[in-house]
Design an enzyme around this catalytic site. Structure first.
Site, mmCIF file in Angstrom:
data_model
loop_
_atom_site.group_PDB
_atom_site.id
_atom_site.type_symbol
_atom_site.label_atom_id
_atom_site.label_comp_id
_atom_site.label_asym_id
_atom_site.label_seq_id
_atom_site.Cartn_x
_atom_site.Cartn_y
_atom_site.Cartn_z
ATOM 1 C CG ASP A 1 12.445 2.430 -3.004
ATOM 2 O OD1 ASP A 1 13.469 2.707 -3.597
ATOM 3 O OD2 ASP A 1 11.537 3.181 -3.135
ATOM 4 N NE ARG A 2 12.140 1.487 3.893
ATOM 5 C CZ ARG A 2 12.555 2.720 4.644
ATOM 6 N NH1 ARG A 2 14.010 2.714 4.975
ATOM 7 N NH2 ARG A 2 11.913 3.505 4.826
ATOM 8 C CG HIS B 1 1.027 -0.647 -0.247
ATOM 9 N ND1 HIS B 1 1.715 -1.621 -0.274
ATOM 10 C CD2 HIS B 1 1.566 0.533 0.404
ATOM 11 C CE1 HIS B 1 3.003 -1.064 0.450
ATOM 12 N NE2 HIS B 1 2.807 0.157 0.913
ATOM 13 C CG HIS C 1 1.542 1.427 4.082
ATOM 14 N ND1 HIS C 1 2.859 2.022 3.540
ATOM 15 C CD2 HIS C 1 1.242 2.579 4.643
ATOM 16 C CE1 HIS C 1 2.657 3.127 3.376
ATOM 17 N NE2 HIS C 1 1.893 3.524 4.155
ATOM 18 C CG HIS D 1 10.237 -2.733 1.180
ATOM 19 N ND1 HIS D 1 10.278 -1.304 0.349
ATOM 20 C CD2 HIS D 1 9.516 -2.468 1.906
ATOM 21 C CE1 HIS D 1 9.413 -0.565 0.851
ATOM 22 N NE2 HIS D 1 8.690 -1.270 1.865
ATOM 23 C CG ASP E 1 5.143 -3.444 2.250
ATOM 24 O OD1 ASP E 1 3.989 -4.087 2.238
ATOM 25 O OD2 ASP E 1 5.619 -2.292 2.478
ATOM 26 C CG ASP F 1 5.881 -0.270 -0.567
ATOM 27 O OD1 ASP F 1 5.410 0.556 -1.177
ATOM 28 O OD2 ASP F 1 6.263 0.041 0.679
ATOM 29 C CG ASN G 1 4.622 4.076 0.268
ATOM 30 O OD1 ASN G 1 4.394 2.667 0.473
ATOM 31 N ND2 ASN G 1 5.380 4.649 1.068
ATOM 32 C CG HIS G 2 8.744 2.488 -1.032
ATOM 33 N ND1 HIS G 2 10.020 3.215 -0.837
ATOM 34 C CD2 HIS G 2 8.049 2.721 0.252
ATOM 35 C CE1 HIS G 2 10.113 3.678 0.461
ATOM 36 N NE2 HIS G 2 9.073 3.556 1.184
ATOM 37 N NE ARG H 1 2.716 4.823 6.920
ATOM 38 C CZ ARG H 1 3.656 3.653 6.981
ATOM 39 N NH1 ARG H 1 4.684 3.677 6.484
ATOM 40 N NH2 ARG H 1 3.260 2.552 7.177
#
Length: 502
Positions: A279-280, A357, A432, A249, A247, A276, A308-309, A405
């Site tokens: 995001d964030r 992922h 992840h 991110h 990730d 990923d 997943n993002h 989750r």
């Protein structure tokens, strides 16, 4: 603050006596001990040690399982550790023991929002505002959630009425480049090594890419991904180096640091980024255009897996959609959704190492051919092969468990072993999850996690890592690294305003 419908609502020091103890099943001694565990848990929560808080809330529940506040408090701690599935279950359990426990509705709404289940969240917010009509914070959350539900319903209606993609509707030739634009330019519409270097330097200096070039990159990379299968086979020659990153991110300056430590991508220095990307972190635009540019420059030596993002709901909540709208346009945000739908789901290195992922599957019969046949041009479903590739996590105990989750599952070492044997693989690499050193080796060395966003969200203090392999033996080598400074733009800068809940 998310929880102001009652005095001190965000204070985890709930009055456990708000729900009467079931004297028939719980002794006075156990009830007293449970309160002591709850008090310890509250102290850990206040010190932001949420995992320890969860441990003591759990002990309190074990001794006295009828106290709604214990579940409500643990739900809050699970929210802080992003175990949204567990948080959802605990909030529901709290309401079972006390249907008037307002904070539990907040907790459940928070978990459902984080999981993208906006209609369910709206229902709980509605309950809160009915009970506490004068609460301004509750009214705001109810209103904001309602807007998202209406917006999503409108988007679905448009999609049914008009199947034409954003990519097909763009007229890039008509887009003009202003005279004062001094950023990088594509060479006859194509990404070159010079362009990528100038792009990285431009982004590093907090300057932007012209939307005409941004749109062209997205159209070209979408076409490239459309031509790839859901499972991409990668060949690494004997002795050649190959790097796997986890990730990112939106942590652009840490991405640049990876290239500084390990060398920039090239035909002789190939990379796989394992989902990923966005995001964030609040430099997701910079990350994704850099990665997409490398993909176009080295299509056979630079690889990207979907995380997943890379999905509409996550981007809507966790910042990428807001960032794209801020730096470019709403139309471009929609185009990103189309592009992300075509990202491959996983990669297989030399027929021996599978990289995805999330993780493995509830169904013990899944094969690599099943993955190859998976239809991925869509938003991630809530179950099945695609869902689990993007969302699942390993667990230390054998078997399959419910996901912490709320999506996917948790799989044990026995599941990993059977999957590897069935598909003649040596081990799997996945991402992840945040890890202190940026990586973790589990399941007897057969399930490796790599996470490449150090000091995740500017708060976690973890290292990032990447893995290098060499063709032939494919023995993994781990390199951990610390976060580097970045401009004063906080993580989650562009996230949904509803993130005050979490």
């Amino acid at each position: 603050m998310a929880d102001q419908v009652m005095p001190n609502a965000e204070n985890v020091n709930d009055n456990a006596n708000s729900v009467a103890t079931n004297a028939k099943s719980v002794s006075e001694e156990d009830a007293k001990k449970a309160e002591e565990f709850k008090d310890k848990a509250n102290e850990f929560f206040k010190n932001q040690d949420y995992n320890q808080a969860i441990t003591f809330y759990t002990q309190a529940i074990d001794l006295n399982p009828t106290i709604a506040a214990y579940y409500g408090n643990r739900s809050f701690a699970y929210l802080r550790t992003e175990c949204f599935g567990y948080a959802l279950n605990d909030a529901t359990a709290a309401l079972k023991y006390d249907p008037k426990y307002i904070k539990a509705y907040y907790r459940r709404a928070s978990a459902n929002m984080a999981l993208g289940k906006f209609k369910l969240a709206l229902k709980d917010f509605e309950t809160v505002v009915k009970v506490c009509p004068g609460d301004k914070d509750a009214q705001k959350k109810y209103s904001e959630c309602g807007k998202i539900v209406k917006m999503n319903a409108f988007a679905r209606a448009i999609a049914v009425d008009d199947n034409k993609s954003i990519a097909d509707s763009l007229e890039i030739a008509s887009m003009t480049i202003e005279d004062d634009y001094s950023g990088p330019c594509l060479d006859n519409g194509k990404v070159t090594q010079k362009f990528v270097q100038e792009l990285m330097d431009t982004f590093r200096d907090q300057k932007g890419l012209h939307k005409k070039f941004a749109y062209q990159i997205l159209l070209d990379v979408k076409k490239l991904f459309q031509e790839q299968p859901s499972l991409v086979d990668i060949t690494v020659p004997d002795g050649a180096k190959f790097t796997v990153c986890g990730d990112i991110h939106g942590q652009y300056y840490d991405l640049l640091n990876i290239f500084k430590i390990n060398g920039q991508p090239s035909e002789s220095n190939p990379y796989l980024f394992n989902g990923d990307f966005v995001d964030r972190g609040s430099f997701s635009v910079e990350c994704i255009f850099t990665l997409f540019s490398f993909k176009l420059l080295y299509p056979n030596h630079f690889f990207m897996s979907r995380g997943n993002h890379e999905s509409y709901t996550m981007n809507q909540m966790y910042g990428f959609e807001g960032e794209v709208k801020h730096k470019f346009t709403a139309k471009m945000a929609d185009l990103f959704t189309e592009v992300f739908n075509w990202l491959p789901l996983c990669h297989c290195i030399n027929g021996k190492v599978l990289v995805m992922h999330g993780g493995l599957f509830k169904d013990d019969s899944v094969t690599l051919d099943d993955i190859r046949k998976c239809d991925r041009n869509k938003q991630p479903p809530e179950e099945g092969i695609m869902c689990e590739l993007l969302w699942s996590d390993p667990q230390p105990q054998c078997g399959i468990s419910e996901s912490k989750r709320g999506t996917g599952s948790q799989f044990g070492p026995d599941v990993t072993k059977r999957f590897l044997q069935r598909n003649k693989l040596d081990y799997v690499i996945r991402s992840h999850e945040v890890k202190n050193k940026g990586y973790e080796i589990a399941h007897d060395g057969k399930c490796i996690t790599v996470f490449s966003a150090p000091n995740y969200c500017d708060t976690m203090g973890n290292q990032g890592a990447f893995i290098t392999l060499k063709g032939g033996d494919l023995t993994p080598k781990y390199t951990s690294f610390d976060a580097v400074p970045h401009p004063q733009v906080k993580a989650m800068q562009y996230a949904s305003s509803l993130f005050g809940l979490f």
